[in-house]
Scaffold this motif. Structure first.
Motif, PDB file in Angstrom:
ATOM      1  N   TYR A  13     -88.098 -36.973 -32.879  1.00  0.00           N
ATOM      2  CA  TYR A  13     -89.536 -37.163 -33.006  1.00  0.00           C
ATOM      3  C   TYR A  13     -90.101 -36.382 -34.189  1.00  0.00           C
ATOM      4  CZ  TYR A  13     -89.905 -39.846 -28.727  1.00  0.00           C
ATOM      5  OH  TYR A  13     -89.788 -40.821 -27.786  1.00  0.00           O
ATOM      6  N   CYS A  14     -89.497 -35.255 -34.534  1.00  0.00           N
ATOM      7  CA  CYS A  14     -89.926 -34.548 -35.743  1.00  0.00           C
ATOM      8  C   CYS A  14     -89.585 -35.351 -36.986  1.00  0.00           C
ATOM      9  CB  CYS A  14     -89.287 -33.166 -35.803  1.00  0.00           C
ATOM     10  SG  CYS A  14     -89.967 -32.005 -34.596  1.00  0.00           S
ATOM     11  N   VAL A 100     -91.894 -50.057 -28.975  1.00  0.00           N
ATOM     12  CA  VAL A 100     -90.568 -50.526 -28.569  1.00  0.00           C
ATOM     13  C   VAL A 100     -89.507 -49.514 -28.993  1.00  0.00           C
ATOM     14  CG1 VAL A 100     -88.817 -52.315 -28.921  1.00  0.00           C
ATOM     15  CG2 VAL A 100     -91.205 -52.971 -28.569  1.00  0.00           C
ATOM     16  N   PHE A 101     -89.575 -49.066 -30.246  1.00  0.00           N
ATOM     17  CA  PHE A 101     -88.575 -48.109 -30.714  1.00  0.00           C
ATOM     18  C   PHE A 101     -88.687 -46.779 -29.976  1.00  0.00           C
ATOM     19  CE2 PHE A 101     -88.207 -50.881 -34.513  1.00  0.00           C
ATOM     20  CZ  PHE A 101     -86.823 -51.006 -34.521  1.00  0.00           C
ATOM     21  N   ASP A 102     -89.912 -46.300 -29.743  1.00  0.00           N
ATOM     22  CA  ASP A 102     -90.070 -45.019 -29.058  1.00  0.00           C
ATOM     23  C   ASP A 102     -89.676 -45.100 -27.584  1.00  0.00           C
ATOM     24  OD1 ASP A 102     -90.926 -43.686 -31.295  1.00  0.00           O
ATOM     25  OD2 ASP A 102     -92.857 -43.072 -30.456  1.00  0.00           O
ATOM     26  N   ASN A 103     -90.201 -46.093 -26.883  1.00  0.00           N
ATOM     27  CA  ASN A 103     -90.039 -46.138 -25.436  1.00  0.00           C
ATOM     28  C   ASN A 103     -88.670 -46.621 -24.996  1.00  0.00           C
ATOM     29  OD1 ASN A 103     -92.652 -45.226 -25.029  1.00  0.00           O
ATOM     30  ND2 ASN A 103     -93.513 -47.280 -24.916  1.00  0.00           N
ATOM     31  N   VAL A 166     -93.551 -48.209 -38.467  1.00  0.00           N
ATOM     32  CA  VAL A 166     -92.341 -48.778 -37.890  1.00  0.00           C
ATOM     33  C   VAL A 166     -91.102 -48.097 -38.467  1.00  0.00           C
ATOM     34  CG1 VAL A 166     -90.992 -50.882 -37.559  1.00  0.00           C
ATOM     35  CG2 VAL A 166     -93.489 -50.975 -37.468  1.00  0.00           C
ATOM     36  N   THR A 167     -91.096 -47.866 -39.773  1.00  0.00           N
ATOM     37  CA  THR A 167     -89.995 -47.143 -40.397  1.00  0.00           C
ATOM     38  C   THR A 167     -89.807 -45.783 -39.734  1.00  0.00           C
ATOM     39  OG1 THR A 167     -90.694 -48.126 -42.501  1.00  0.00           O
ATOM     40  CG2 THR A 167     -89.034 -46.373 -42.601  1.00  0.00           C
ATOM     41  N   CYS A 168     -90.919 -45.084 -39.566  1.00  0.00           N
ATOM     42  CA  CYS A 168     -90.874 -43.732 -39.012  1.00  0.00           C
ATOM     43  C   CYS A 168     -90.320 -43.715 -37.590  1.00  0.00           C
ATOM     44  CB  CYS A 168     -92.269 -43.108 -39.019  1.00  0.00           C
ATOM     45  SG  CYS A 168     -92.970 -42.891 -40.680  1.00  0.00           S
ATOM     46  N   ALA A 169     -90.585 -44.765 -36.820  1.00  0.00           N
ATOM     47  CA  ALA A 169     -90.081 -44.848 -35.455  1.00  0.00           C
ATOM     48  C   ALA A 169     -88.655 -45.375 -35.413  1.00  0.00           C
ATOM     49  CB  ALA A 169     -90.989 -45.754 -34.625  1.00  0.00           C
TER      50      ALA A 169
END
Length: 225
Positions: A13-14, A100-103, A166-169
């Motif tokens: 997450y960082c 979607v990517f996070d969860n 989106v890239t970041c996730a």
């Protein structure tokens, strides 16, 4: 006062916040968290309600949650990387895929990692001799499910230009998830996306900065990437 990001270079997450900062060459100070002390002691009065990282400090303003930090940077510290699409409909879709990517990707990965800890809320207590196998199996199954969903979605949709929310996730979640449950050959677009993201300069910087901490990965970091 310049921006401060409190976190750890091995934290997925960082990475999400760091990628946004690096992509726009935003000046900031990275404050490494001390694992021997709780966050409440390191950030008195400026702590995430769950005691989590990253935490962004911008003068008197405190911003928590990685997605919230990316959104904040897009508004208050913009640069050449768009982060959030200007078109409202595209922005809504970007936020959907971010979730979607996070969860499901990051969440499935962390479910497996947590199965190795004595107490998922207190990982500092150490590792189990044997992980909770049901959690490992459940997390890996969730990853295979979301891999298939994303492969299908990528077949008929386009991601926002890099570097975006989106890239970041996607970059950190796919990076670490593939260590736990490799993206199958049946998902060539998703495999290609992971490789593409890993080659982006802001992402590559996160990968290299985190490299010294790989021995701490509970499952054992693979000899790749």
């Amino acid at each position: 006062m310049s921006l401060q990001l409190h976190g750890h270079p091995f934290s997925s997450y960082c990475w999400k916040a760091l990628i946004a900062l690096y992509a726009n060459d935003t000046p900031f100070e990275f404050v490494m968290m001390d694992g021997s002390r709780p966050l409440s002691e390191q950030l008195p009065g400026k702590v995430h309600p769950g005691g989590h990282i990253p935490v962004l400090v911008d003068g008197d303003r405190i911003v928590i949650e990685a997605t919230g930090i990316v959104e904040y940077l897009a508004v208050h510290h913009p640069g050449p990387a768009p982060l959030i699409p200007a078109d409202p409909a595209q922005a809504a879709e970007a936020r959907m895929i971010d979730r979607v990517f996070d969860n499901y990707v990051m969440g499935g990965m962390q479910r497996v990692v947590s199965a190795y800890f004595v107490d998922r809320d207190h990982p500092e207590l150490g590792l189990r001799e044997q992980p909770v196998e049901a959690e490992v199996a459940g997390g890996k199954a969730r990853l295979r499910m979301v891999y298939a969903w994303l492969e299908k979605w990528l077949g008929s949709n386009r991601l926002p230009p890099h570097v975006s929310l989106v890239t970041c996730a996607a970059a950190p979640s796919l990076f670490y998830a593939d260590w736990i449950e490799p993206i199958p050959e049946e998902c060539p677009q998703l495999r290609a996306l992971r490789a593409e993201l890993n080659d982006l300069p802001p992402v590559r910087r996160c990968i290299e900065d985190a490299r010294p901490f790989r021995p701490f990965f509970p499952l054992g970091a693979p000899d790749r990437d």
